[in-house]
Design an enzyme around this catalytic site. Structure first.
Site, PDB file in Angstrom:
ATOM      1  N   ASP A  27      52.965  78.864  38.631  1.00 22.85           N
ATOM      2  CA  ASP A  27      51.950  79.672  38.201  1.00 22.85           C
ATOM      3  C   ASP A  27      52.173  80.737  37.192  1.00 22.85           C
ATOM      4  OD1 ASP A  27      49.022  80.524  38.162  1.00 22.85           O
ATOM      5  OD2 ASP A  27      49.708  82.184  39.354  1.00 22.85           O
ATOM      6  N   ASP A  29      50.172  84.266  35.831  1.00 21.00           N
ATOM      7  CA  ASP A  29      49.823  85.447  36.151  1.00 21.00           C
ATOM      8  C   ASP A  29      50.015  85.949  37.568  1.00 21.00           C
ATOM      9  OD1 ASP A  29      48.071  86.792  33.951  1.00 21.00           O
ATOM     10  OD2 ASP A  29      46.893  84.939  34.005  1.00 21.00           O
TER      11      ASP A  29
END
Length: 250
Positions: A27, A29
């Protein structure tokens, strides 16, 4: 077996079954960088400007429950249930504010470059898989100096369904031409962990900002504080041992 804190006490072996490892998915953020405080600040200030919540500033608990890890379509619906168009416009303006903040204040998660080297040394494939808008994702990746590290960047809104659907992670497997049986994921949100688990891969959860008990409900393989965590390196060492070599070429 389950440890007292709720984590699986056999975390290292849960990744060792992936040997020989082919790919690692990330991922963006909260996983590559500690960007949630910047998202929170942007939402809080902009919602305050429009008098949301009767002019009372939203708190971090609200942010985690309503915003963290979610796609902007879902955020727009949550903020403005009767006016999706207004919600989407608000989210676009918030993302512009976030990108201004990111250029000055972005910090990588501790140890991210150490795990980057481990992956590169073993010739593994890698992808960034995110619900963030492409402009945000590419800006963060560039600022962190990871533009040449990732083979592909998958955006949730460019898939049929965003996280928590497994679609973005399944698309990453397809584009990288790797198997879910030899791939694992790093994620920091319950939504992202659910997406990875639904795609059939073990997920290492990062307790960057989201409460560990909420992350554990999404069933990660185990949780780490950051990429320096000894639990992670014990698991990676076991992958190497089971692979019978210190490097794996895909």
């Amino acid at each position: 077996m389950t440890a007292p804190n709720g984590e699986n006490s056999t975390e290292s072996s849960s990744l060792a079954t992936l040997a020989p490892l082919q790919a690692v998915l990330f991922d963006v953020d909260g996983t590559l960088c500690d960007s949630d405080p910047l998202h929170y600040y942007a939402f809080r200030e902009m919602l305050l400007e429009i008098g949301y919540n009767c002019g009372v500033p939203v708190d971090e608990e609200w942010f985690i429950k309503t915003i963290a890890g979610k796609h902007n379509d879902d955020i727009a619906s949550a903020l403005f249930p009767d006016d999706q168009e207004r919600g989407l416009k608000f989210c676009d303006e918030k993302e512009a504010m976030f990108r201004r903040l990111v250029k000055e204040q972005l910090k990588p998660i501790d140890g991210v470059y150490k795990v980057k080297k481990w992956i590169e040394d073993r010739g593994l494939k890698r992808a960034a898989v995110t619900n963030a808008p492409r402009l945000n994702a590419e800006l963060i990746i560039e600022i962190l100096g990871l533009k040449d590290f990732f083979d592909v960047v998958i955006i949730g809104s460019e898939c049929e369904r965003a996280k928590p659907s497994p679609d973005p992670y399944l698309k990453a497997l397809e584009l990288l031409k790797v198997s879910k049986e030899h791939t694992f994921i790093f994620e920091d949100s319950a939504s992202g962990i659910k997406a990875g688990v639904a795609a059939g891969m073990p997920v290492v959860g990062l307790a960057t900002r989201n409460p560990p008990h909420i992350l554990m409900e999404a069933k990660p393989a185990f949780l780490i504080k950051d990429y320096e965590d000894s639990k992670l390196w014990a698991a990676l060492e076991e992958i190497d041992t089971k692979s019978g070599a210190t490097t794996t070429t895909v």
